[in-house]
Design an enzyme around this catalytic site. Structure first.
Site, mmCIF file in Angstrom:
data_model
loop_
_atom_site.group_PDB
_atom_site.id
_atom_site.type_symbol
_atom_site.label_atom_id
_atom_site.label_comp_id
_atom_site.label_asym_id
_atom_site.label_seq_id
_atom_site.Cartn_x
_atom_site.Cartn_y
_atom_site.Cartn_z
ATOM 1 N N ARG A 233 0.864 -1.179 0.000
ATOM 2 C CA ARG A 233 0.000 0.000 0.000
ATOM 3 C C ARG A 233 0.899 1.227 0.000
ATOM 4 N NH1 ARG A 233 -3.413 -2.864 -1.333
ATOM 5 N NH2 ARG A 233 -5.420 -3.382 -0.379
ATOM 6 N N GLU A 262 -3.597 7.958 -4.164
ATOM 7 C CA GLU A 262 -4.038 7.474 -5.483
ATOM 8 C C GLU A 262 -5.359 8.126 -5.876
ATOM 9 O OE1 GLU A 262 -4.242 3.221 -5.067
ATOM 10 O OE2 GLU A 262 -2.139 3.079 -4.573
ATOM 11 N N HIS A 280 -1.725 0.977 -9.458
ATOM 12 C CA HIS A 280 -2.328 0.029 -8.488
ATOM 13 C C HIS A 280 -3.063 -1.096 -9.211
ATOM 14 C CE1 HIS A 280 -4.147 -0.451 -4.200
ATOM 15 N NE2 HIS A 280 -3.939 -1.611 -4.777
#
Lengths: 317, 317
Positions: A233, A262, A280
């Site tokens: 993460r 993000e 991602h």
């Protein structure tokens, strides 16, 4: 979308623009979207809430589902879910388990190789028409013989290690506990691991304890030729420090699939040739979607039939 | 550059702009460049010619070295050297042997992963600022479970296979002969291999027999989802047909390190997201340079001391 059958309903919780869907789930139970006319009817009584992707599920969201007993996540990491609040409310939580592990491990190795061997940068060089003009592109780095440190030797970390072995890499790791069954060197802290590694692969879960676990000290210990790969993460890494060190040439390179804000990516990274950026998507393949749908279905079905859940998170850990 | 010592001289043969150099070779023998004032003196009597990179050594070049007895190549493939003419002149030829094999195998796997997982394309997507605008990038493909066909199971091919095994790939190969010692399925022709593979990795030597071994039929057999990786030589693949099929969507993707008319790359490929382009650099790492310098030194030293050469090419094969 809701059917008239007698399947118990599960409410879908998602960010407005989270476009993933799991069609096969309909055969197992009623997944009810907020766009569904039946949503207002089922919302107060739904015992299962399915959280799509990394849509946040905090106190204010949980308040919308007063009858929820089980939260079914479709991701491996569940840092977007307020686990303490779930525990307080006696709500069980399941994750995607190991559905994404293989894809995550593949992508971690792919990013490491891409940064080391400079594949994306070489592709950019050719597409820009520079080969006939500039001649030889700068040398890449050999993967064999590199000391790769794995931060978090869980499902994904273990698969990363197995994949890197035949390349001739030396594997070490840090984890909450030393694992007696693995042949790799263990370092009790990520700082010691970084000081003894050429590359770090970050694949641990994000929690209060691991927030910014990759800080300036760790990155500095990794050194000027060190490469960091993050498929965990974004907030596992102190992104501001990462950017500073990369821009200043104090770190060798980075392969980054996850970011702190993000989909925002620090613009300074766009100029760097020793960085590979990814939106991602480490685990997003058709195969992993099928697998996570299976896990989700199995968890929902198990819950409604009072059987043990498949990939329940231990909230008392 | 020439020294005043009594080392025998070896003439360096290179393309004008071939900028690689091997400094440590000077300690073993006299490598004499064309820019060296002693070059005209040594050229007619030099018994060893070192060919840098893929600089062509044809009849007209061999004529410049009338005393040459041994040609020392610094590459794994020696298709740039006229072997028939060397045989006719009784000149022995050595290659880089396996000095580049590990790097070649690494790069082949890196290209395959990059195309399958779409790493370079995702990086381009992020750098173009499209993530916040377009949201999710298209799914990648899982490496596990893929049937990978290896064209030429020599040093590099074998190392590619070993690297792909822990990813869960199924390996098959074609080669001049079936190898009894390997556990992989053998297909007698590249066409049969392609028909039974999801991806092909081309890592055989280029010769009259293997020129355009990857033709339209092979690529068509590989199919719409098929991926081809070429780290051998450009002319192993019929490049015009490759481009046509890629542009027409008849082939799934390609990772290409070598081209038919390097450094020229077909411009049509620049527009494609399922292609990764690389400027003939699979094996170019500092480590492989050290290794090939060792092999080259050892071959030159062995020649001058009448010992067996280390990586001599069998010209009578």
């Amino acid at each position: 979308m809701a059917s008239g059958n007698n399947l118990p309903a599960a409410i879908i919780h998602r960010l407005p623009h989270f476009t993933l869907s799991f069609p096969s789930a309909k055969h197992i139970f009623n997944p009810i979207e907020s766009s569904d006319p039946l949503y207002p009817i089922h919302r107060p009584s739904a015992r299962v809430v399915i959280v799509l992707g990394t849509s946040p599920l905090k106190t204010e969201h949980l308040d919308q589902y007063p009858s929820v007993e089980c939260v079914v996540a479709t991701s491996a990491g569940v840092d977007h879910i307020d686990l303490a609040e779930c525990r307080r409310r006696n709500i069980r939580v399941t994750s995607a388990g190991s559905a994404f592990s293989e894809d995550g491990a593949d992508y971690a190795v792919g990013l490491l190789m891409d940064v080391l061997l400079r594949v994306s940068a070489a592709d950019r060089f050719v597409r820009a028409g520079l080969w006939p003009v500039k001649g030889h592109y700068p040398l890449g780095n050999k993967l064999g013989g590199k000391r790769v440190g794995i931060v978090g030797l869980g499902n994904i970390g273990t698969m990363v290690a197995k994949r890197l072995e035949p390349f001739g890499c030396t594997i070490a790791y840090t984890s909450r506990n030393k694992k007696s069954e693995v042949p790799y060197a263990f370092y009790p802290t990520v700082l010691e691991l970084a000081a003894n590694s050429d590359s770090l692969i970050v694949c641990c879960a994000l929690s209060d304890k691991t927030h910014h676990i990759i800080n300036r000290d760790v990155l500095t210990a990794l050194g000027k030729k060190g490469i960091i790969v993050n498929i965990g993460r974004g907030a596992l890494v102190d992104e501001k420090e990462l950017v500073k060190l990369l821009v200043g040439g104090e770190l060798g390179g980075a392969g980054v699939d996850v970011f702190e804000n993000e989909p925002e990516v620090p613009k300074e990274l766009f100029m760097l040739d020793n960085v590979v950026l990814s939106p991602h998507r480490a685990v997003l393949t058709p195969e992993s979607f099928d697998k996570v749908t299976e896990v989700m279905n199995a968890n929902v079905a198990a819950f409604f039939s009072n059987k043990p859940l498949l990939s329940e998170i231990n909230l008392y850990d």
